[in-house]
Design an enzyme around this catalytic site. Structure first.
Site, PDB file in Angstrom:
ATOM      1  N   GLY A  11      29.449  47.299  50.496  1.00  0.00           N
ATOM      2  CA  GLY A  11      30.219  46.154  49.996  1.00  0.00           C
ATOM      3  C   GLY A  11      31.717  46.383  50.077  1.00  0.00           C
ATOM      4  CD  GLN A  12      36.647  43.129  48.140  1.00  0.00           C
ATOM      5  OE1 GLN A  12      36.047  42.828  47.103  1.00  0.00           O
ATOM      6  NE2 GLN A  12      37.869  42.724  48.379  1.00  0.00           N
ATOM      7  CG  LEU A  13      34.607  49.279  44.735  1.00  0.00           C
ATOM      8  CD1 LEU A  13      36.102  49.580  44.697  1.00  0.00           C
ATOM      9  CD2 LEU A  13      34.090  49.045  43.309  1.00  0.00           C
ATOM     10  CG  ASP A  34      24.507  48.243  51.542  1.00  0.00           C
ATOM     11  OD1 ASP A  34      25.543  48.134  50.863  1.00  0.00           O
ATOM     12  OD2 ASP A  34      23.835  47.251  51.937  1.00  0.00           O
ATOM     13  CE1 TYR A 142      29.606  40.306  39.102  1.00  0.00           C
ATOM     14  CE2 TYR A 142      31.530  39.084  38.362  1.00  0.00           C
ATOM     15  CZ  TYR A 142      30.980  40.218  38.924  1.00  0.00           C
ATOM     16  OH  TYR A 142      31.796  41.249  39.315  1.00  0.00           O
ATOM     17  CE  LYS A 146      29.291  43.407  37.359  1.00  0.00           C
ATOM     18  NZ  LYS A 146      28.897  44.713  37.881  1.00  0.00           N
TER      19      LYS A 146
HETATM   20  C1  AKB Z   1      34.316  37.650  41.399  1.00  0.00           C
HETATM   21  O1  AKB Z   1      35.219  36.840  41.715  1.00  0.00           O
HETATM   22  O2  AKB Z   1      33.160  37.307  41.096  1.00  0.00           O
HETATM   23  C2  AKB Z   1      34.666  39.117  41.345  1.00  0.00           C
HETATM   24  C3  AKB Z   1      35.068  39.555  39.965  1.00  0.00           C
HETATM   25  C4  AKB Z   1      36.293  39.057  39.353  1.00  0.00           C
HETATM   26  O3  AKB Z   1      34.373  40.321  39.368  1.00  0.00           O
HETATM   27  N1  AKB Z   1      35.724  39.403  42.265  1.00  0.00           N
END
Ligand code: AKB
Length: 317
Positions: A11-13, A34, A142, A146
């Protein structure tokens, strides 16, 4: 020290963090994984395995066989993509983390890194310089995953002594790979459009401020936190970290300094509501006090670095 396992390395990170870990600890000490086999082409310098973090048995095999002592678990479905398939996002974001925590507990992994996000905050959180312990009412799956994940990390730390460390990343901006499925992704796309001479349509309104961070700062924060002695860590959920805060108009002005003919227009979509529910800026005084966190890049130094380096990774006309 045993080996360092990076989950979601493609991924990006992960693409950038894995390389920095290999440079720092040696190529032979890092294992990139991955769920997509094609990601393997990015990791010619270290070991690579295909791994779906939902498969706990496979994860255990790698940890046992390779003598893993640290895990960076980066695999997740981000905010905008998560809203399109909430149950799948919940399954991966929670199920993957629980597999990692369980394996870390069972195999006495020394340290785990797991990223949280500014998405843990919601419409009722303070908007400006949002504090570490601000009220949190995330309204994306999301963000909900988190926030729950942060408490699972704290639980494993307190109950089982699993040394899990975490930061709440803002939107991450780098040049080595494209992000996928985030609300902050416009701030990466804009550079690609400017450099390919195309007009850019921004999916957020011009004055939408969001916390952001240049990738180098994000990687420094991550490595710094992982090196801090355990007793200095006062936050067992996840640390606020701040870098930049800007609106689409401000990043456009920064890009215009290099590409004066670049055109941008605004056409907001469902991601506007997500952005509106997040902070404008972040207070990271606890990270500063606990482990001397300090970002280096401002908007213009980031823009110059990206414009200088992007052509080595992507082809432009
Ligand atoms: C997103 O935009 O979902 C992520 C984040 C801020 O965690 N880049």
């Amino acid at each position: 020290m045993g080996k360092i396992l990076v989950i979601g390395a493609g991924g990006q990170l992960g693409t950038e963090l894995t390389k920095v870990l290999a440079d720092q600890y040696g190529n032979e000490s890092v294992i990139a994984t991955d769920f997509q086999e094609s990601a393997g082409s990015k990791f010619s310098y270290c070991a690579f395995h295909t791994l779906n973090v939902m498969n706990k048995a496979e994860l255990e095999i790698i940890v046992k066989k390779e003598g893993v002592s640290q895990i960076y678990h980066l695999a997740a479905i981000l905010s905008a993509a998560g809203e399109k398939n909430p149950l799948q996002a919940w399954d991966l974001n929670m199920g993957g983390l629980l597999n990692v925590l369980e394996v870390a507990r069972a195999y006495k992994i020394e340290k785990v890194f797991w990223p949280s996000s500014i998405a843990v905050f919601g419409p009722s959180s303070e908007k400006e310089r949002t504090p570490q312990n601000a009220f949190k009412d995330p309204n994306t799956i999301y963000g909900i995953s988190k926030l729950s994940g942060e408490h699972w990390c704290e639980y494993y730390f307190n109950k089982y002594g699993v040394d899990v460390r975490s930061v709440r990343y803002p939107g991450l901006i780098g040049y080595k790979s494209l992000p996928g499925g985030g609300t902050t992704d416009y701030a990466v796309d804009i550079y690609h459009k400017a450099m390919s001479g195309e007009k850019f349509t921004c999916f957020l309104n011009e004055h939408t401020y969001l916390p952001m961070m240049y990738m180098d700062d994000a990687i420094n924060a991550t490595l710094q936190l992982m090196e801090v002695p355990k007793e200095k860590i006062t936050i067992k959920t996840s640390y606020n970290i701040a870098g930049l805060s800007f609106s689409p108009t401000e990043i456009y002005q920064s890009v215009l300094k290099h590409y004066p003919n670049f055109k941008m227009e605004y056409h907001s979509d469902f991601r506007q509501a997500i952005a509106d529910s997040w902070p404008n800026s972040i207070d990271d005084s606890v990270a500063k006090a606990d482990w001397n966190w300090k970002p280096k890049f401002d908007l213009d130094t980031m823009t110059s670095a990206i414009i200088t380096n992007l052509p080595a990774y992507f082809k432009f006309k």
